[in-house]
Write a protein that holds these residues in place. Sequence first.
Motif, mmCIF file in Angstrom:
data_model
loop_
_atom_site.group_PDB
_atom_site.id
_atom_site.type_symbol
_atom_site.label_atom_id
_atom_site.label_comp_id
_atom_site.label_asym_id
_atom_site.label_seq_id
_atom_site.Cartn_x
_atom_site.Cartn_y
_atom_site.Cartn_z
ATOM 1 N N ILE A 13 0.927 -1.333 -0.090
ATOM 2 C CA ILE A 13 -0.231 0.115 0.172
ATOM 3 C C ILE A 13 0.827 1.262 -0.004
ATOM 4 C CG2 ILE A 13 -1.611 1.344 1.326
ATOM 5 C CD1 ILE A 13 -2.784 -0.981 -0.136
ATOM 6 N N LEU A 14 1.889 1.216 0.778
ATOM 7 C CA LEU A 14 2.856 2.391 0.869
ATOM 8 C C LEU A 14 3.385 2.532 -0.556
ATOM 9 C CD1 LEU A 14 4.196 1.950 4.252
ATOM 10 C CD2 LEU A 14 2.579 3.645 3.614
ATOM 11 N N ASP A 22 -4.439 5.990 -7.154
ATOM 12 C CA ASP A 22 -5.902 6.176 -6.458
ATOM 13 C C ASP A 22 -6.185 4.844 -5.556
ATOM 14 O OD1 ASP A 22 -8.185 7.180 -5.233
ATOM 15 O OD2 ASP A 22 -9.280 6.769 -7.303
ATOM 16 N N LEU A 23 -5.929 4.920 -4.360
ATOM 17 C CA LEU A 23 -6.165 3.648 -3.378
ATOM 18 C C LEU A 23 -7.640 3.723 -2.534
ATOM 19 C CD1 LEU A 23 -2.682 3.291 -2.020
ATOM 20 C CD2 LEU A 23 -3.541 2.274 -3.800
ATOM 21 N N SER A 24 -8.480 4.682 -3.085
ATOM 22 C CA SER A 24 -9.766 4.752 -2.558
ATOM 23 C C SER A 24 -10.552 3.500 -2.325
ATOM 24 C CB SER A 24 -10.524 5.974 -2.950
ATOM 25 O OG SER A 24 -10.708 5.551 -4.353
ATOM 26 N N ILE A 25 -10.464 2.504 -3.471
ATOM 27 C CA ILE A 25 -11.226 1.434 -3.626
ATOM 28 C C ILE A 25 -10.497 0.521 -2.444
ATOM 29 C CG2 ILE A 25 -9.756 0.160 -5.363
ATOM 30 C CD1 ILE A 25 -13.715 0.067 -4.983
#
Length: 71
Positions: A13-14, A22-25
Amino acid sequence: MLLRAFLYFVVAILALQQLLLDLSIIYVFVVPIAWGVGLGIGAAIAIIVGLGLRDRAPELMDQLMGRVRRE
């Protein structure tokens, strides 16, 4: 093994954040799972402590009330 998988996930993730993706999902799924795990662990600890002190609680309360009355 579970801790290692968690750390791999955090590192991934980092790394994706550094790539400005975009990591919102991912957060939509991870945040409720984290809350559920945290609440589950907290409830388990509360149940274990509650059941563990069930037989000992009257003795502890008698000792506490004796100290309060002496003071």
